[in-house]
Structure formats: C-alpha cells, structure tokens
Design a protein around this motif. Sequence first.
Motif, mmCIF file in Angstrom:
data_model
loop_
_atom_site.group_PDB
_atom_site.id
_atom_site.type_symbol
_atom_site.label_atom_id
_atom_site.label_comp_id
_atom_site.label_asym_id
_atom_site.label_seq_id
_atom_site.Cartn_x
_atom_site.Cartn_y
_atom_site.Cartn_z
ATOM 1 N N THR A 35 0.798 -1.232 0.000
ATOM 2 C CA THR A 35 0.000 0.000 0.000
ATOM 3 C C THR A 35 0.830 1.281 0.000
ATOM 4 O OG1 THR A 35 -0.300 -0.386 2.382
ATOM 5 C CG2 THR A 35 -2.099 -0.991 0.929
ATOM 6 N N PRO A 36 1.912 1.394 0.769
ATOM 7 C CA PRO A 36 2.670 2.651 0.714
ATOM 8 C C PRO A 36 3.242 2.948 -0.672
ATOM 9 C CG PRO A 36 3.258 1.393 2.674
ATOM 10 C CD PRO A 36 2.436 0.492 1.819
ATOM 11 N N VAL A 37 3.703 1.903 -1.380
ATOM 12 C CA VAL A 37 4.251 2.126 -2.722
ATOM 13 C C VAL A 37 3.147 2.568 -3.681
ATOM 14 C CG1 VAL A 37 5.649 1.134 -4.558
ATOM 15 C CG2 VAL A 37 5.920 0.319 -2.233
ATOM 16 N N THR A 38 1.956 1.991 -3.535
ATOM 17 C CA THR A 38 0.836 2.397 -4.377
ATOM 18 C C THR A 38 0.558 3.882 -4.225
ATOM 19 O OG1 THR A 38 -0.174 0.198 -4.236
ATOM 20 C CG2 THR A 38 -1.614 2.021 -4.842
ATOM 21 N N GLY A 97 0.739 11.559 12.952
ATOM 22 C CA GLY A 97 0.943 10.202 12.445
ATOM 23 C C GLY A 97 0.670 10.091 10.959
ATOM 24 N N PHE A 98 -0.373 10.781 10.467
ATOM 25 C CA PHE A 98 -0.679 10.714 9.036
ATOM 26 C C PHE A 98 0.412 11.374 8.193
ATOM 27 C CE2 PHE A 98 -2.722 12.928 5.361
ATOM 28 C CZ PHE A 98 -2.785 11.821 4.533
ATOM 29 N N PRO A 99 0.866 12.604 8.508
ATOM 30 C CA PRO A 99 1.984 13.158 7.721
ATOM 31 C C PRO A 99 3.218 12.273 7.731
ATOM 32 C CG PRO A 99 0.976 14.873 9.060
ATOM 33 C CD PRO A 99 0.353 13.571 9.484
ATOM 34 N N HIS A 100 3.497 11.649 8.877
ATOM 35 C CA HIS A 100 4.668 10.776 8.968
ATOM 36 C C HIS A 100 4.529 9.594 8.015
ATOM 37 C CE1 HIS A 100 8.178 8.971 10.734
ATOM 38 N NE2 HIS A 100 7.514 7.913 11.173
ATOM 39 N N MET A 101 3.335 9.002 7.955
ATOM 40 C CA MET A 101 3.127 7.856 7.085
ATOM 41 C C MET A 101 3.084 8.278 5.629
ATOM 42 S SD MET A 101 2.871 4.618 7.323
ATOM 43 C CE MET A 101 2.804 3.414 6.003
ATOM 44 N N TRP A 102 2.455 9.425 5.330
ATOM 45 C CA TRP A 102 2.335 9.861 3.941
ATOM 46 C C TRP A 102 3.696 10.219 3.356
ATOM 47 C CZ3 TRP A 102 2.816 14.316 0.818
ATOM 48 C CH2 TRP A 102 2.177 14.218 -0.432
ATOM 49 N N LEU A 141 6.108 8.533 0.053
ATOM 50 C CA LEU A 141 6.904 9.239 -0.966
ATOM 51 C C LEU A 141 8.367 8.802 -0.909
ATOM 52 C CD1 LEU A 141 5.514 12.887 -0.771
ATOM 53 C CD2 LEU A 141 4.937 11.107 -2.420
ATOM 54 N N GLU A 142 8.902 8.702 0.303
ATOM 55 C CA GLU A 142 10.300 8.305 0.457
ATOM 56 C C GLU A 142 10.518 6.894 -0.076
ATOM 57 O OE1 GLU A 142 13.741 8.632 3.898
ATOM 58 O OE2 GLU A 142 11.669 8.301 4.510
ATOM 59 N N LEU A 143 9.621 5.994 0.249
ATOM 60 C CA LEU A 143 9.713 4.618 -0.231
ATOM 61 C C LEU A 143 9.654 4.574 -1.751
ATOM 62 C CD1 LEU A 143 9.623 1.544 -0.012
ATOM 63 C CD2 LEU A 143 7.213 1.708 0.599
ATOM 64 N N THR A 200 14.941 12.602 -8.928
ATOM 65 C CA THR A 200 14.619 11.736 -7.788
ATOM 66 C C THR A 200 15.493 12.073 -6.595
ATOM 67 O OG1 THR A 200 13.922 9.948 -9.274
ATOM 68 C CG2 THR A 200 14.455 9.345 -7.013
ATOM 69 N N LEU A 201 16.782 12.245 -6.830
ATOM 70 C CA LEU A 201 17.697 12.578 -5.736
ATOM 71 C C LEU A 201 17.463 13.990 -5.223
ATOM 72 C CD1 LEU A 201 20.942 10.882 -7.050
ATOM 73 C CD2 LEU A 201 19.706 10.296 -4.963
ATOM 74 N N LEU A 202 17.078 14.900 -6.096
ATOM 75 C CA LEU A 202 16.741 16.251 -5.637
ATOM 76 C C LEU A 202 15.539 16.214 -4.700
ATOM 77 C CD1 LEU A 202 17.194 18.449 -8.852
ATOM 78 C CD2 LEU A 202 18.462 18.643 -6.706
ATOM 79 N N ALA A 203 14.546 15.397 -5.039
ATOM 80 C CA ALA A 203 13.382 15.264 -4.159
ATOM 81 C C ALA A 203 13.776 14.623 -2.831
ATOM 82 C CB ALA A 203 12.302 14.433 -4.850
ATOM 83 N N LEU A 204 14.678 13.650 -2.877
ATOM 84 C CA LEU A 204 15.060 12.939 -1.651
ATOM 85 C C LEU A 204 15.847 13.812 -0.697
ATOM 86 C CD1 LEU A 204 15.925 9.409 -3.073
ATOM 87 C CD2 LEU A 204 14.126 9.963 -1.438
ATOM 88 N N ILE A 205 16.576 14.798 -1.204
ATOM 89 C CA ILE A 205 17.338 15.676 -0.312
ATOM 90 C C ILE A 205 16.402 16.546 0.521
ATOM 91 C CG2 ILE A 205 17.656 17.702 -1.784
ATOM 92 C CD1 ILE A 205 20.341 15.982 0.377
ATOM 93 N N VAL A 206 15.141 16.645 0.073
ATOM 94 C CA VAL A 206 14.119 17.363 0.841
ATOM 95 C C VAL A 206 13.324 16.394 1.714
ATOM 96 C CG1 VAL A 206 12.046 18.805 0.700
ATOM 97 C CG2 VAL A 206 13.932 19.155 -0.919
ATOM 98 N N ILE A 207 12.937 15.263 1.129
ATOM 99 C CA ILE A 207 12.041 14.321 1.807
ATOM 100 C C ILE A 207 12.718 13.629 2.987
ATOM 101 C CG2 ILE A 207 10.830 12.108 1.518
ATOM 102 C CD1 ILE A 207 9.282 14.419 0.391
#
Length: 480
Positions: A27-30, A185-190, A194-196, A225-232
């Motif tokens: 589910t998280p990947v979906t 809890g919801f922001p942490h999971m959401w 994205l990170e996954l 992708t790496l630019l997004a990850l440096i934020v996420i």
Amino acid sequence: MILENTLPILLSRLDFAFITSMHILWTPVTIGMSWLLFLLEWAWLRSGNEKWYRLQRFFEKLFIVNFGAGVATGVTMEMAFGILYGPFSQAVGPFFGNILGFETITAFMYEAGFIGLMIFGWGKIGKGMHLFSTFNVALSSSLSAMWILVANGWMQSPTGVVLKNGLFQVTNWWTAIFNPNFDIGFPHMWIATLELSLFFFAAVSAWFILKNRNADLFTTLLKPTLLALIVITPLQIFIGDELGREVAADQPTSLAAMEGHFHTYLANGKPDTSWNLIAIPDVQAGKNLFSIQIPHVLSLLETHTWNGVVTGMDHFPVKDRPNVWVPFYAFRIMVAIGFFLFFMALWGNLLRLRGEFTAEKLRRHPNFLRLMVFSGFLPYLAVWTGWWTREIGRQPWVVYGLMRTWQGVSHMSVGAESLWFAGYIAFELMVWSGAWYFFSRIIKKGPDLDSPVVGSSDTAASGGGIAQPSFAKPTLEKAR
C-alpha cells in the motif's frame, strides 16, 4: 494476567501481525508511486520529452502489479478483523464503521472510477483527461491512507468517544477524527510513502545504470529523484521526532518501551535523562540488564531540554507494560535506516554537484550504485519496523487505555487459530511470490522504446489522442 497470555491470543496477535506486515508491503508504494507517475506524465506533456513518457509507461506496469497485490492482501485484512478480532470489531463499529465507510466512498469508489482510465485509457481518452485520471488515482489513494490513519491513530489516542454497553459511542466526531496521534501520524506515514517510492525509483534506475541498460534514460530520472530525496529524507526525520514527542505525551508506556526507559528518576532523585543506544531489557525485573547510555540525549529528544523529565516504566503496573524488546530494537532499526537514506541522498546530490551525473561517469562509482540498489529495500524494512513499534508499543491495549487486547480477540481454539494462520501464510506468500515474479519480468524486459508514443500521429497504430469511432459498411457478396 492469565487471560492475556494464552496461546490462542498469542496466535491471534501473531496472525494479524503477519497479515498487516504483508499488506503494508504494497500500500505505501501504491500511494507514493501514483503521485510520481502523475509527475512523470505531467513532465512529458509540459516538455514534450519522450523520455518522461517511456519512464511513465514502464513504472506504470510495476504500479499495476503492486496495486493488484495490495488489493489481494487487503481482502485478508477485512477477513482478519471479523475472524480474529470479532469482539473488537463489534465494539468499535459505531466509529470504525463510519470511518471505513468514508474510506469506501472517498477512496475506493473514487479510485475505482479513475484507475481504469489511467491503465486502459491510453489512446482512448484525451491526454489532459488521462493526466486528470492519474492525478485522481493519486489523490484517492492518499485519502485512503488518511482514513486508515484516522482509525489507527484513534486506537493509539482514543478521543471523542465513551465506552457504553460494550460499544464505543462517538460524542464528538471532530475530536475523534482529528485525534492527537493522527495529526502527526498521518503526515509521517504519507511522507514515508513518498520516500519509499522515490527510493524504489532510484534503486531501479541505479540497477539499469549499473548494468548499462538504457542508462541515459534512467540517469535522466535519477537526477530529479535525488533532488526530491534531499528534501524528503530530512523532513521525515523531523516529523518522526515530532511524532515521538506526541507519543511521549499521550502514550508514555509506548515511548518508555521504545527507549528502554525504566526509571523516571535516578537514585539521587534527579531525572533519568540518559538515552540507551543498546540494551538488554527485562520488563519483569523493571530494568535493563545491560545498556550503553548517552547522558541527556533522551531529555533532548523528548522534551528539547537538558534535564527534562521523561516518564519511565516504573510509573505503570507490570500488567500495563508492553513488550520492550520489539519496540526498542525495531525503533532503532527504523531510525538508523532513516539517517542512512538521508546519507544516500546527500551522496547522490554531491555527485551531481561535482558534475558526475552522466551514465558513463556514474558507472565509475559502482559502490554508490550498488548501495542505491540496496537502499531500495531499506524503506520497506523501515515501514515494517515503524509499524511494529507503533502496534506492539500500544500493548496490552487494542484501544489504548480503554480496551485490552484479550477483550477484543475472538476466543478460538488453538487448532482453529493454527488453521487460519497456515491459510493466511500460504495465501500471502503466494501473492508475494507472484508479485515479485512479475516485478522481475518487467524489470528484466525494461522500458518499451519501440512502440509509438500515444498521440504522436493520427494513425490508428499510435493510439491518437482520442479514439475516433469508425463504422464499417457491411457488404454482401451475391451468390452466383
């Protein structure tokens, strides 16, 4: 105490833990990948660059397999509530029934209407409508996660209800839905979804670059992708810290288990502020048999002060204390993975700043590419360990402070429990094996670079932007 440690109850807990652990693989990947697919499609339409189209169509195939596995394992979740946790399902019905009904209307039915257009609509609907469909799949999947975290967050910090005649009756819907745990809890999971998904993209890209297959195409994807990850990645660490403080305030036994924190005060009367790096906890004895401690760190983490008071296990009866081993070490694995993923994002962006981000130059850094492939699996483990910390830390309560787990479990025989457990294991492993079989086939085949881009011409072969109806005129050949 005897009731809470019977073998059938233990089997029910293990069975449900296995089912949720297998379901949460998909589910998280979906959720996260649906947003990334939307961004890839948007980039293609905005720039006209065919690379984004090829990448979108490739990862969409992986998304479809993942989505199917998530649906299949989700069915067993519904069965497990009724079979394994019947009394709990009945008691929380007045609240859960509405929340899951909201999820059905605003997520499942909503998503079902658009996912068909997203998957089968290429060349049959306009490009704008297809992009709109992809966006709605992403939005509806996020709404599904929201309602699930409403329900689970309420189990962690139940507010807005009273337990009357064996049922949780809602007195304030706003307070029940926006419970203290849900708010963070919801922001942490959401963000975790994205990170996954971003690391899933990065790992697949690194594998293709390492193998020198469509390397330029996947290097194009790896950069943003790496630019997004440096934020996420640092954002997730920050939100996780905030969630830890919320748990300390509303579920102190769980926080004490996560940190192996048994004593609120030292023998001299001062607050015990030390953070346990590693420990050998003993719940019955009420202490750590061995630990490596760092002074003041626990206080800094939970109170943001040098000598703050953090409630320990000694403030609660032994019967109300959760298992410490699993939350303690699962929490540390999750945190370690979080910082390692942040390190990988830093490393990748450093290579980009140094001008090393071409396919040829990246292959000169095979260790980076190999670790990036390995990093694709780590967020799955982080999601697992984070969920185990959350669920086991709440024990012995199924609804924290209001309903104990043994009260919510269907009291079945050991034989019946074992039969269901074996059946669930067989089914879940079959889904898991099938999904990874198709994943490997899709990745082995790679992206389709030969078929025409949808809408690239008006020919039928290209699919066009919108399918045009045609009516063949029937003809009859005269018999001679």
